[in-house]
Write a protein that holds these residues in place. Structure first.
Motif, short mmCIF file in Angstrom:
data_model
loop_
_atom_site.label_atom_id
_atom_site.label_comp_id
_atom_site.label_asym_id
_atom_site.label_seq_id
_atom_site.Cartn_x
_atom_site.Cartn_y
_atom_site.Cartn_z
N UNK A 1 0.83 -1.21 0.00
CA UNK A 1 0.00 0.00 0.00
C UNK A 1 0.87 1.26 0.00
N UNK A 2 1.91 1.26 0.81
CA UNK A 2 2.78 2.42 0.88
C UNK A 2 3.62 2.62 -0.37
N UNK A 3 4.12 1.52 -0.94
CA UNK A 3 4.96 1.64 -2.13
C UNK A 3 4.20 2.23 -3.30
N UNK A 4 2.95 1.84 -3.48
CA UNK A 4 2.15 2.39 -4.58
C UNK A 4 2.03 3.90 -4.49
N UNK A 5 1.79 4.39 -3.29
CA UNK A 5 1.66 5.84 -3.12
C UNK A 5 3.01 6.53 -3.33
N UNK A 6 4.08 5.88 -2.89
CA UNK A 6 5.42 6.44 -3.10
C UNK A 6 5.75 6.49 -4.58
N UNK A 7 5.41 5.43 -5.32
CA UNK A 7 5.63 5.44 -6.77
C UNK A 7 4.98 6.66 -7.40
N UNK A 8 3.71 6.89 -7.03
CA UNK A 8 2.98 8.00 -7.62
C UNK A 8 3.54 9.36 -7.23
N UNK A 9 3.82 9.54 -5.93
CA UNK A 9 4.31 10.82 -5.46
C UNK A 9 5.65 11.21 -6.08
N UNK A 10 6.57 10.26 -6.15
CA UNK A 10 7.87 10.57 -6.73
C UNK A 10 7.82 10.66 -8.25
N UNK A 11 6.90 9.93 -8.88
CA UNK A 11 6.74 10.05 -10.33
C UNK A 11 6.25 11.45 -10.69
N UNK A 12 5.42 12.03 -9.86
CA UNK A 12 4.96 13.40 -10.11
C UNK A 12 6.15 14.36 -10.09
N UNK A 13 7.05 14.18 -9.12
CA UNK A 13 8.23 15.03 -9.04
C UNK A 13 9.17 14.78 -10.22
N UNK A 14 9.39 13.51 -10.55
CA UNK A 14 10.31 13.17 -11.65
C UNK A 14 9.79 13.68 -12.98
N UNK A 15 8.51 13.41 -13.27
CA UNK A 15 7.92 13.86 -14.53
C UNK A 15 7.95 15.37 -14.65
N UNK A 16 7.64 16.06 -13.56
CA UNK A 16 7.64 17.52 -13.59
C UNK A 16 9.00 18.09 -13.95
N UNK A 17 10.07 17.57 -13.35
CA UNK A 17 11.40 18.10 -13.61
C UNK A 17 11.93 17.64 -14.96
N UNK A 18 11.69 16.37 -15.32
CA UNK A 18 12.16 15.87 -16.62
C UNK A 18 11.50 16.60 -17.78
N UNK A 19 10.23 16.93 -17.65
CA UNK A 19 9.54 17.67 -18.71
C UNK A 19 10.01 19.13 -18.77
N UNK A 20 10.38 19.68 -17.64
CA UNK A 20 10.83 21.06 -17.61
C UNK A 20 12.25 21.20 -18.18
N UNK A 21 13.06 20.18 -17.97
CA UNK A 21 14.44 20.20 -18.47
C UNK A 21 14.69 18.93 -19.30
N UNK A 22 14.06 18.84 -20.47
CA UNK A 22 14.12 17.60 -21.25
C UNK A 22 15.51 17.26 -21.77
N UNK A 23 16.31 18.27 -22.11
CA UNK A 23 17.63 18.00 -22.68
C UNK A 23 18.65 17.62 -21.61
N UNK A 24 18.60 18.30 -20.48
CA UNK A 24 19.61 18.06 -19.45
C UNK A 24 19.22 16.96 -18.48
N UNK A 25 17.94 16.87 -18.12
CA UNK A 25 17.48 15.89 -17.13
C UNK A 25 16.70 14.75 -17.78
N UNK A 26 15.80 15.11 -18.70
CA UNK A 26 14.94 14.10 -19.30
C UNK A 26 15.70 13.00 -20.01
N UNK A 27 16.81 13.35 -20.66
CA UNK A 27 17.58 12.34 -21.38
C UNK A 27 18.48 11.52 -20.45
#
Length: 781
Positions: free
Chosen positions: A579-605
């Motif tokens: 139960x906890x891991x599922x929520x952690x997956x989602x919460x950190x994916x929100x952070x990861x996707x947000x930063x990777x989309x904002x900096x696609x060349x430097x972070x996203x790749x």
């Protein structure tokens, strides 16, 4: 000017060159959304007579092309700029249609040569006069669909497209979003400089390859639809469904609580849940980049979400680490909290068996459950000689809990490092395992003596409680925090959906499963609590708890008294971990996707490296909660990291989307994806009811604020509470700060600056396959 035949001059070279051009055009055939046609009256105007020149355009002095020299808008093609000299401009703008797989943009004759008549329609060489009056040759290749809806045979240049690429997974006649000026990570206009030589052909290929390298990879999508559904369900169904809902339900009127709970679901939680799923699926970006496509001034919301995700990662994963510690401790002949006499126990320690045999002992206020002492003294080490219960003196790190925490982040890393392709597979276990365990525990619970009294206590309606305002507030808070809009998770997860995915049915399905799971968990919990109250001869109200006390004290105590307690303990804590891991997956994916989309060349790749660095950062930030006094740090972060700030953030998000971007525009986006507009109910909720719902909760959360307390109910010191409010404000300050920053850095007068702050800067990209599959079969080249 004299005309020359482009076929007779270097036929072998031209045939080869056109084959390469055809390949380039075929590769780019569907990178843009469809449009009806480009009117003939908007063709490029020439100032001199039509001239045919060598199709390789012998102008070796041309070094670059002005990107805006040939620009297409909704009205057609504007005149070319004199700065664009000798440019080969294949119009890949949003108003054109490119051929599907196998269709050539430059049909060839049987001899492999390009027909003169075809060039008459696709090559238009003309002369413009520059500022000095000198003729400057400009050459444009323009692919124009015919406006008529019948088959044309003009000089053998038109081919009807009657079918689509078989690789399309789904077809739709729904229009794809216009993207005239910008298409993030995709080339809007392909320009190649030709110099009429064999080296020029190589140059075509070289520049095309360079352009492709510069382009960002197409956004990945979920491998299967069920991967997305399980991810959303796994995020929404978390520890709160087990340790909070049952307690809130029974304490607010039992079965009667379901009425305000469902009302708040219909008018508050579900509309926001649907809004965020639709927003993410259409805009295809994380919590930072999405505001460029909605209203730039609200980008501070994205930064606030990043802060919230960070604070949550610092304490929520510690709960999973505790569950890991319990799981490993259970792998023995007997669970360690089943007996007293352990190093962490006191003279007041009593077991569940002792209390069930001696009812007087059960009512003794000085006696402590063995499970209570195991959690607070054995695991957390909060009380007693050599232990601390002071947030100002948290003591050293407990290496056992720290190792468990490290194991959590290692699991999270390997679930998230490759994106949704890996996390989508991980949730097949983490999202389904809790349901298997819940049903097993339910069957075991209802067979225990006294379980029925607990279930009846859980469901017994107290209708007079419906007149109490606090009951409705608790229902609103429970449904909101259960579904989880505003954390950026739904936005991130849905951004990897296919464009025409039915997010409406997804919202109804996943929210219903979430609420049903909470209700089911109540039966699991109260069947066991009823058994405990019966065996001890106590009122069930004195047994029931919520939060960590329920899952780490009360329920384990009941498990210890069951035959085969080791088995029941293992599956119970395995359920908590998943139960906890599922929520952690989602919460950190929100952070990861947000930063990777904002900096696609430097972070996203470099996602793998970024996720690894993020896991290390979160682990170091969470170490303070693994100390001997880490539970107090946990309480402070839990009280101030999320509950107040997230309400305001989602309130501003609803205002930004439905008031500034516009509810009708947003509804049009949904119609583009699904083929139908949201009903009036959804629009009213988005514009008025849901914002009022959120603002009310936010105000009440401030008015009814209660400072965190120690385990012995003494409040935290003032300096600790001040730090708590600084944590809360860290998620709120970015919102007005970014508005001021954008106002100061924008150009022009006040009016121009305000317009720049609220007007979208870019539009969501459309993938190649979706552009093809969305185009109706009656369009032509």
């Amino acid at each position: 000017m004299s005309q020359t035949n482009p076929v007779t001059e270097g036929p072998q070279q031209t045939a080869s060159a056109y084959q390469e051009i055809n390949k380039v055009l075929s590769d780019q055939r569907a990178k843009v959304p469809k449009h009806d046609s480009i009117p003939y009256d908007r063709q490029v105007q020439k100032k001199s007579t039509m001239a045919y020149d060598n199709p390789l355009f012998k102008d070796s002095n041309v070094k670059n092309c002005d990107q805006d020299s040939h620009k297409i808008n909704e009205r057609g093609i504007k005149g070319s700029s004199s700065e664009s000299k000798g440019c080969y401009n294949a119009a890949f703008q949003s108003d054109t249609h490119l051929p599907p797989e196998g269709a050539l943009a430059f049909p060839e004759t049987e001899q492999g040569k390009v027909s003169d008549s075809h060039l008459a329609h696709v090559h238009r060489a003309h002369t413009d006069e520059d500022e000095e009056g000198k003729g400057v040759k400009n050459t444009e290749v323009n692919l124009k669909p015919f406006p008529e809806a019948t088959t044309h045979e003009r000089e053998g240049t038109v081919k009807r497209i009657s079918s689509f690429d078989n690789s399309c997974s789904e077809t739709s006649s729904a229009p794809v979003a216009d993207n005239i000026d910008t298409m993030s990570s995709q080339a809007v206009t392909q320009k190649v400089v030709l110099d009429g030589t064999v080296d020029g052909e190589k140059k075509i290929l070289a520049e095309t390859k360079d352009a492709k390298k510069a382009e960002l990879p197409e956004r990945e999508t979920w491998g299967k639809k069920v991967d997305f559904l399980l991810s959303v369900i796994g995020f929404a169904v978390d520890l709160g469904n087990v340790w909070r809902f049952p307690y809130v339900c029974y304490s607010n009127g039992g079965g009667a609580f379901l009425i305000p709970y469902i009302v708040m679901l219909i008018f508050g939680g579900l509309p926001l849940f649907y809004m965020e799923l639709a927003l993410g699926q259409y805009q295809r970006s994380g919590c930072l980049t999405v505001w460029k496509r909605i209203c730039p001034m609200f980008k501070g919301i994205g930064f606030g979400i990043i802060f919230i995700a960070t604070w949550v990662s610092f304490y929520y994963n510690t709960i999973i680490a505790w569950a890991f510690y319990y799981l490993f401790s259970s792998m023995a002949s007997e669970v360690p909290w089943a007996t007293c006499g352990n190093p962490w126990n006191t003279d007041n320690c009593t077991t569940f068996r002792d209390r069930s045999l001696n009812k007087t002992l059960a009512k003794n206020n000085y006696s402590k459950l063995a499970s209570h002492e195991f959690f607070y003294r054995g695991v957390l080490e909060l009380q007693g000689e050599g232990h601390v219960d002071d947030i100002g003196n948290i003591g050293p790190v407990k290496w056992q809990i720290a190792l468990c925490l490290m194991a959590v982040f290692v699991l999270v890393y390997f679930a998230l490092w490759k994106g949704v392709k890996t996390s989508g597979k991980a949730v097949w276990f983490t999202a389904t395992m809790p349901y298997i365990v819940l049903f097993i525990l339910l069957i075991r619970g209802v067979t225990l003596e006294g379980s029925l009294s607990g279930i009846l206590f859980y469901l017994r309606p107290e209708w007079d409680r419906l007149l109490v305002t606090q009951v409705w507030i608790d229902a609103a808070a429970q449904i909101f925090f259960s579904l989880g809009p505003g954390f950026g998770v739904l936005l991130a997860l849905s951004s990897y959906n296919k464009f025409h995915n039915n997010c409406y049915s997804d919202a109804l399905l996943t929210s219903s499963i979430n609420c049903a799971t909470s209700f089911l968990a109540g039966f699991v919990v109260f069947s066991v609590l009823g058994h405990m109250a019966f065996m001890e001869g106590k009122d069930i109200k004195t047994v029931a708890q919520d939060g960590p006390g329920l899952v780490f004290v009360v329920y384990p105590e009941a498990i210890a008294a069951l035959p085969g307690s080791v088995f029941w303990a293992i599956i119970f804590f395995l359920m908590l971990i998943t139960l906890g891991l599922d929520s952690t997956f989602g919460g950190l994916e929100a952070l990861i996707t947000g930063i990777c989309d904002e900096f696609p060349q430097t972070v996203g790749k470099r996602r793998e490296l970024f996720v690894a660095g993020l896991m290390v950062y979160c682990f170091l930030g969470a170490l303070s909660t693994t100390t001997e006094g880490g539970y107090n740090v946990f309480v402070l972060l839990d009280s101030h990291g999320v509950p107040i700030s997230i309400l305001f953030i989602v309130f501003i998000e609803a205002i930004a989307v439905n008031w500034f971007y516009g509810v009708n525009r947003f509804s049009g986006d949904i119609e583009t994806m699904l083929g139908f507009q949201p009903g009036i109910y959804w629009k009213i909720c988005w514009v008025a009811i849901s914002p009022v719902f959120l603002l009310t909760l936010f105000i009440l959360s401030i008015v009814g604020y209660k400072p965190p307390v120690y385990t012995h109910d003494e409040p935290f010191p003032g300096w600790a509470i001040a730090i708590g409010w600084m944590i809360t404000l860290s998620s709120l300050i970015p919102i007005p700060t970014y508005v001021v920053y954008l106002l100061l850095t924008s150009k022009g007068g006040l009016k121009q600056r305000l317009l720049a702050m609220i007007e979208a800067k870019e539009k969501p990209p459309v993938s190649e396959k979706e552009a093809i599959c969305s185009a109706p079969a009656t369009h032509y080249l």
